[in-house]
Every structure is written in structure tokens, then in C-alpha cells.
Design a protein around this motif. Structure first.
Motif, PDB file in Angstrom:
ATOM      1  N   TRP A 122       0.824  -1.215   0.000  1.00 41.23           N
ATOM      2  CA  TRP A 122       0.000   0.000   0.000  1.00 41.23           C
ATOM      3  C   TRP A 122       0.855   1.261   0.000  1.00 41.23           C
ATOM      4  O   TRP A 122       0.468   2.278  -0.575  1.00 41.23           O
ATOM      5  CB  TRP A 122      -0.953  -0.001   1.192  1.00 41.23           C
ATOM      6  CG  TRP A 122      -0.257   0.055   2.527  1.00 41.23           C
ATOM      7  CD1 TRP A 122       0.164  -0.999   3.280  1.00 41.23           C
ATOM      8  CD2 TRP A 122       0.097   1.245   3.248  1.00 41.23           C
ATOM      9  NE1 TRP A 122       0.766  -0.542   4.428  1.00 41.23           N
ATOM     10  CE2 TRP A 122       0.738   0.825   4.430  1.00 41.23           C
ATOM     11  CE3 TRP A 122      -0.070   2.603   3.011  1.00 41.23           C
ATOM     12  CZ2 TRP A 122       1.223   1.726   5.381  1.00 41.23           C
ATOM     13  CZ3 TRP A 122       0.418   3.512   3.948  1.00 41.23           C
ATOM     14  CH2 TRP A 122       1.048   3.066   5.113  1.00 41.23           C
ATOM     15  N   LYS A 153      -1.320   3.988  17.042  1.00 40.04           N
ATOM     16  CA  LYS A 153      -2.316   3.520  16.074  1.00 40.04           C
ATOM     17  C   LYS A 153      -2.467   2.006  16.199  1.00 40.04           C
ATOM     18  O   LYS A 153      -1.517   1.257  15.981  1.00 40.04           O
ATOM     19  CB  LYS A 153      -1.890   3.880  14.646  1.00 40.04           C
ATOM     20  CG  LYS A 153      -1.799   5.376  14.374  1.00 40.04           C
ATOM     21  CD  LYS A 153      -1.384   5.649  12.940  1.00 40.04           C
ATOM     22  CE  LYS A 153      -1.286   7.129  12.658  1.00 40.04           C
ATOM     23  NZ  LYS A 153      -0.870   7.414  11.260  1.00 40.04           N
ATOM     24  N   TYR A 154      -3.661   1.589  16.550  1.00 37.97           N
ATOM     25  CA  TYR A 154      -3.938   0.152  16.673  1.00 37.97           C
ATOM     26  C   TYR A 154      -3.743  -0.509  15.309  1.00 37.97           C
ATOM     27  O   TYR A 154      -4.363  -0.122  14.317  1.00 37.97           O
ATOM     28  CB  TYR A 154      -5.356  -0.065  17.171  1.00 37.97           C
ATOM     29  CG  TYR A 154      -5.706  -1.500  17.491  1.00 37.97           C
ATOM     30  CD1 TYR A 154      -5.565  -2.000  18.777  1.00 37.97           C
ATOM     31  CD2 TYR A 154      -6.175  -2.353  16.505  1.00 37.97           C
ATOM     32  CE1 TYR A 154      -5.889  -3.313  19.081  1.00 37.97           C
ATOM     33  CE2 TYR A 154      -6.503  -3.670  16.786  1.00 37.97           C
ATOM     34  CZ  TYR A 154      -6.359  -4.143  18.070  1.00 37.97           C
ATOM     35  OH  TYR A 154      -6.671  -5.446  18.358  1.00 37.97           O
ATOM     36  N   SER A 155      -2.864  -1.492  15.251  1.00 41.47           N
ATOM     37  CA  SER A 155      -2.549  -2.143  13.983  1.00 41.47           C
ATOM     38  C   SER A 155      -3.590  -3.201  13.626  1.00 41.47           C
ATOM     39  O   SER A 155      -3.975  -4.029  14.465  1.00 41.47           O
ATOM     40  CB  SER A 155      -1.164  -2.803  14.071  1.00 41.47           C
ATOM     41  OG  SER A 155      -0.908  -3.594  12.939  1.00 41.47           O
ATOM     42  N   SER A 156      -4.024  -3.172  12.381  1.00 43.92           N
ATOM     43  CA  SER A 156      -4.964  -4.198  11.915  1.00 43.92           C
ATOM     44  C   SER A 156      -4.333  -5.586  11.997  1.00 43.92           C
ATOM     45  O   SER A 156      -5.037  -6.589  12.121  1.00 43.92           O
ATOM     46  CB  SER A 156      -5.388  -3.899  10.479  1.00 43.92           C
ATOM     47  OG  SER A 156      -4.257  -3.866   9.621  1.00 43.92           O
ATOM     48  N   ARG A 157      -3.011  -5.636  11.967  1.00 41.14           N
ATOM     49  CA  ARG A 157      -2.299  -6.916  12.041  1.00 41.14           C
ATOM     50  C   ARG A 157      -2.232  -7.468  13.462  1.00 41.14           C
ATOM     51  O   ARG A 157      -1.869  -8.622  13.663  1.00 41.14           O
ATOM     52  CB  ARG A 157      -0.886  -6.753  11.467  1.00 41.14           C
ATOM     53  CG  ARG A 157      -0.882  -6.415   9.981  1.00 41.14           C
ATOM     54  CD  ARG A 157       0.500  -6.022   9.499  1.00 41.14           C
ATOM     55  NE  ARG A 157       0.522  -5.716   8.070  1.00 41.14           N
ATOM     56  CZ  ARG A 157       0.179  -4.571   7.521  1.00 41.14           C
ATOM     57  NH1 ARG A 157      -0.246  -3.588   8.313  1.00 41.14           N
ATOM     58  NH2 ARG A 157       0.232  -4.371   6.222  1.00 41.14           N
ATOM     59  N   TYR A 158      -2.574  -6.619  14.426  1.00 39.26           N
ATOM     60  CA  TYR A 158      -2.553  -7.084  15.811  1.00 39.26           C
ATOM     61  C   TYR A 158      -3.667  -8.094  16.084  1.00 39.26           C
ATOM     62  O   TYR A 158      -3.509  -8.993  16.908  1.00 39.26           O
ATOM     63  CB  TYR A 158      -2.660  -5.897  16.766  1.00 39.26           C
ATOM     64  CG  TYR A 158      -2.466  -6.262  18.226  1.00 39.26           C
ATOM     65  CD1 TYR A 158      -1.348  -7.000  18.633  1.00 39.26           C
ATOM     66  CD2 TYR A 158      -3.388  -5.868  19.198  1.00 39.26           C
ATOM     67  CE1 TYR A 158      -1.156  -7.332  19.967  1.00 39.26           C
ATOM     68  CE2 TYR A 158      -3.207  -6.195  20.531  1.00 39.26           C
ATOM     69  CZ  TYR A 158      -2.087  -6.929  20.914  1.00 39.26           C
ATOM     70  OH  TYR A 158      -1.902  -7.264  22.235  1.00 39.26           O
ATOM     71  N   ASP A 159      -4.784  -7.972  15.385  1.00 44.95           N
ATOM     72  CA  ASP A 159      -5.855  -8.948  15.547  1.00 44.95           C
ATOM     73  C   ASP A 159      -5.379 -10.336  15.113  1.00 44.95           C
ATOM     74  O   ASP A 159      -5.652 -11.339  15.779  1.00 44.95           O
ATOM     75  CB  ASP A 159      -7.088  -8.532  14.734  1.00 44.95           C
ATOM     76  CG  ASP A 159      -7.769  -7.307  15.313  1.00 44.95           C
ATOM     77  OD1 ASP A 159      -7.658  -7.083  16.537  1.00 44.95           O
ATOM     78  OD2 ASP A 159      -8.397  -6.559  14.541  1.00 44.95           O
ATOM     79  N   ALA A 160      -4.649 -10.374  13.980  1.00 42.94           N
ATOM     80  CA  ALA A 160      -4.089 -11.648  13.530  1.00 42.94           C
ATOM     81  C   ALA A 160      -3.086 -12.180  14.542  1.00 42.94           C
ATOM     82  O   ALA A 160      -3.021 -13.391  14.817  1.00 42.94           O
ATOM     83  CB  ALA A 160      -3.431 -11.478  12.163  1.00 42.94           C
ATOM     84  N   TYR A 161      -2.295 -11.273  15.119  1.00 45.49           N
ATOM     85  CA  TYR A 161      -1.307 -11.662  16.128  1.00 45.49           C
ATOM     86  C   TYR A 161      -1.991 -12.328  17.318  1.00 45.49           C
ATOM     87  O   TYR A 161      -1.545 -13.374  17.810  1.00 45.49           O
ATOM     88  CB  TYR A 161      -0.505 -10.439  16.576  1.00 45.49           C
ATOM     89  CG  TYR A 161       0.509 -10.743  17.649  1.00 45.49           C
ATOM     90  CD1 TYR A 161       1.788 -11.182  17.324  1.00 45.49           C
ATOM     91  CD2 TYR A 161       0.182 -10.593  19.003  1.00 45.49           C
ATOM     92  CE1 TYR A 161       2.717 -11.479  18.317  1.00 45.49           C
ATOM     93  CE2 TYR A 161       1.101 -10.883  19.996  1.00 45.49           C
ATOM     94  CZ  TYR A 161       2.371 -11.323  19.644  1.00 45.49           C
ATOM     95  OH  TYR A 161       3.288 -11.630  20.628  1.00 45.49           O
ATOM     96  N   LYS A 190       1.328   0.223  18.782  1.00 47.84           N
ATOM     97  CA  LYS A 190       0.640  -0.478  17.696  1.00 47.84           C
ATOM     98  C   LYS A 190      -0.503  -1.323  18.245  1.00 47.84           C
ATOM     99  O   LYS A 190      -1.139  -2.074  17.504  1.00 47.84           O
ATOM    100  CB  LYS A 190       1.625  -1.366  16.919  1.00 47.84           C
ATOM    101  CG  LYS A 190       2.650  -0.571  16.123  1.00 47.84           C
ATOM    102  CD  LYS A 190       3.655  -1.483  15.436  1.00 47.84           C
ATOM    103  CE  LYS A 190       3.048  -2.274  14.311  1.00 47.84           C
ATOM    104  NZ  LYS A 190       2.647  -1.436  13.165  1.00 47.84           N
ATOM    105  N   ASN A 223      -4.908   3.109  20.455  1.00 48.14           N
ATOM    106  CA  ASN A 223      -5.032   4.371  19.721  1.00 48.14           C
ATOM    107  C   ASN A 223      -4.899   5.566  20.657  1.00 48.14           C
ATOM    108  O   ASN A 223      -5.137   5.460  21.860  1.00 48.14           O
ATOM    109  CB  ASN A 223      -6.404   4.463  19.030  1.00 48.14           C
ATOM    110  CG  ASN A 223      -6.505   3.559  17.818  1.00 48.14           C
ATOM    111  OD1 ASN A 223      -5.567   3.457  17.038  1.00 48.14           O
ATOM    112  ND2 ASN A 223      -7.649   2.901  17.661  1.00 48.14           N
TER     113      ASN A 223
END
Length: 328
Positions: A11, A151-159, A230, A233
Motif C-alpha cells: 500500500w 495507532k492500533y494495527s490491523s495486524r494485531y488482531d491476527a497476532y 501499535k 489508539n
């Protein structure tokens, strides 16, 4: 025309291409990706003539003048030096490298080969950052700075579901400090120079990187408190406090609005004009320095600023126990 190659097909490279459309003398020529399928698809989408899956091959072809590197942090040093050794100018995403030692190696290669190396911290080229530098004296002697990039990372949910993606993998020299903390630290180094003392704390994740943290940078008269995350927020603006007034910055990574508050109660806001995408200004600087041809170094994102930023982050990592394979 300055013919560019791109390393990475994510991106951020999409945004880079969008921003480059307004830059005079910019020509997109080549792209690299690790897979042939991705390289070809990206080249077709953006009308790029040449695509590669081999870095050495891309660097050896006499068809590009400069390259933009947006690969994982751990690859920055080796990839940049490969191109610099061919006399190809390098614009490299922040952080410039995994540690100060690698930054020194990259700078040495740039100087040896008369090529430009510049760290792509976009905020320091934005109009409102330049305005901040010009008007900072109006708030008097600066005493305290609170700067935040959470900024809360969208990848943290996967983590949390058990999948460790690049953003939380120490093998790629990642984590909150490297990804977001640099937005706090680099502009402060540009404004105030090297701190006298550094104190750091961090919340370490099981993967071996920091999910959040803070770095206190102490100067003779100023204390800068940087917080970054990360895994959460923030909605609090950055604040620079002086004896005669205060200035707030809506988001340290955007610098879209500056508001000055005088001790007498007067306020004045400056909203950044959206004439160009945010990344336009760093690309314009990079191209301008190449075309000037006198001293191949940006005066804003200089070698010294990149070294100081890396030095601060190295010390912070040392204090919180954040170690990368690149450090060994």
C-alpha cells in the motif's frame, strides 16, 4: 527525467506512485517483488515497463537513476548498498536501517559512489513542519514536548489469533518503536538535535518486539516525552510548550493542522493546503537534490539526522531489551 525503480508492492508503494504524479521530471521505470506473479501484476496495474524478482539484476541494468525502497526494515541496508554501489540514488523508507551501524554503512556507500541516500520521513518536508520551524521562536523558551503516535494495527488482531505477521516479527526489525516511534523521534532530532539523556520503557510481546513504549529525550532546557503504540489508539495531539505559549500538532504523522496558543489567550491555526498528497514533498526534495547535483545530501533529512535518530532508537531498544537479528 529521473528514472525510478521501486522495491516493494504494498500500500505504501501505491501511495508513493500516486504522490509522484505531481513531481516534475519523475519517471517510473521498474518494480521489484519477490514473486514473478506479484511483480508482473503490479507492473501491469501501474503501467511499469520493467519488472524484476532479483535485486542484483535490477541494479545491474542501466535503466534506472534512482530507487525507492519500501521493503521490510531488515532488508533496507543490504538492498540500498546494492544500488548505491552502482551509483543509483536511494530514497529509503523510515526507519533507514535496523540500527546505527547499518546507517553508517549506507552513508559510506553513498559517499563512496557519489549517490544520494535519503530517509523517507515525509513529515519533515510538509509545509506545516516548515512553518513550525519558522514560528517556533514565538512561543519563547521551549520547556516540554509531549509527542504521541499510537495507532492500533490491523495486524494485531491476527497476532492475537496466533499469526505473527511481519509487523510483529523481530526478524524484520519491526515493532512499535521502529514503525511509529520514529515519527516521534525523527522530527524532534531535526528540531532540537541530539538529546543529552534517553530513558525508555516498552511493552514487549511474546514474539520479541515491542507493542508500545515511551522514550524520554532530555536536553539542557527541554524534556521530550514520546509515546507510541501499535496495540492502542490515541486522540491526543502533540504539544510543544514554551514559556510564552504553546503549539499543538493534530497528528505527528500528518502535520495537517498547527494551532498556536499565546499566554494572553490568543490562538491561531494553520491548516495545511491539500494541493499534493503528503508523500509528494519528500519525492520533490529527493528529485531536486539529484538535479542540483552539487551536494548529494538533503539538508532537511540529512545524514546526521538519520544517524541521530538511529542512535536514539538503538539506546531505547537497549534499555527495553529489544534485539534484532541484524544487531548480531
Amino acid at each position: 527525467m529521473i528514472k525510478f525503480g521501486i522495491i516493494g508492492t504494498n500500500w505504501i508503494t501505491d501511495r508513493f506512485i500516486q504522490a509522484s504524479e505531481g513531481v516534475e521530471d519523475f519517471q517510473l521505470q521498474a518494480v521489484y517483488s519477490r514473486t514473478e506473479e506479484r511483480a508482473k501484476a503490479f507492473a501491469e496495474t501501474h503501467g511499469i515497463r520493467d519488472w524484476f524478482t532479483n535485486i542484483e539484476e535490477m541494479a545491474s541494468k542501466d535503466h534506472i537513476d534512482a530507487v525507492y525502497i519500501a521493503s521490510p526494515n531488515s532488508f533496507h541496508c543490504s538492498q540500498a548498498i546494492t544500488f548505491l554501489n552502482k551509483g543509483i540514488h536511494v530514497l529509503c523508507e523510515k526507519p533507514l536501517a535496523s540500527n546505527e551501524r547499518e546507517v553508517q554503512e549506507m552513508i559510506a556507500a553513498a559517499k563512496k559512489n557519489d549517490a544520494l541516500l535519503m530517509e523517507a520521513v515525509r513529515t519533515t518536508f510538509l509545509p506545516n513542519f516548515q512553518l513550525l520551524r519558522e514560528k517556533l521562536h514565538t512561543i519563547g523558551t521551549i520547556r516540554k514536548v509531549n509527542v504521541s503516535c499510537c495507532k492500533y494495527s490491523s495486524r494485531y488482531d491476527a497476532y492475537k489469533d496466533g499469526t505473527v505477521l511481519n509487523a510483529f516479527n523481530p526478524a524484520f526489525s519491526n515493532g512499535a518503536l521502529m514503525d511509529l516511534g520514529v515519527y516521534c523521534i525523527y522530527p524532534m532530532v531535526v528540531l532540537f538535535g541530539e538529546p543529552k539523556e534517553i530513558k525508555a520503557t516498552g511493552t514487549m510481546l511474546d514474539s520479541g518486539v515491542d507493542g508500545s513504549g515511551s522514550v524520554i529525550m532530555k536536553y539542557d532546557e527541554i524534556e521530550v516525552v514520546s509515546t507510541f503504540s501499535k496495540i492502542s489508539n490515541t486522540h491526543i495531539p502533540t504539544e510543544i510548550q514554551g514559556e510564552d505559549g504553546t503549539v499543538t500538532i493534530d497528528q505527528i504523522g500528518e502535520f495537517s493542522t498547527l494551532t498556536f496558543y499565546n499566554r494572553n489567550g490568543e490562538t491561531c491555526s494553520y491548516v495545511q493546503q491539500e494541493d499534493y498528497p503528503p508523500m509528494y514533498y519528500e519525492i520533490q526534495e529527493f528529485v531536486s537534490v539529484i538535479k542540483a547535483g552539487e551536494k548529494l545530501e538533503s539538508l532537511i533529512n540529512s545524514y546526521n539526522h538519520s544517524l541521530l535518530s538511529a542512535r536514539v532508537m538503538d539506546e531505547a531498544r537497549k534499555q527495553i531489551g529489544l534485539v534484532f537479528p541484524a544487531d548480531r
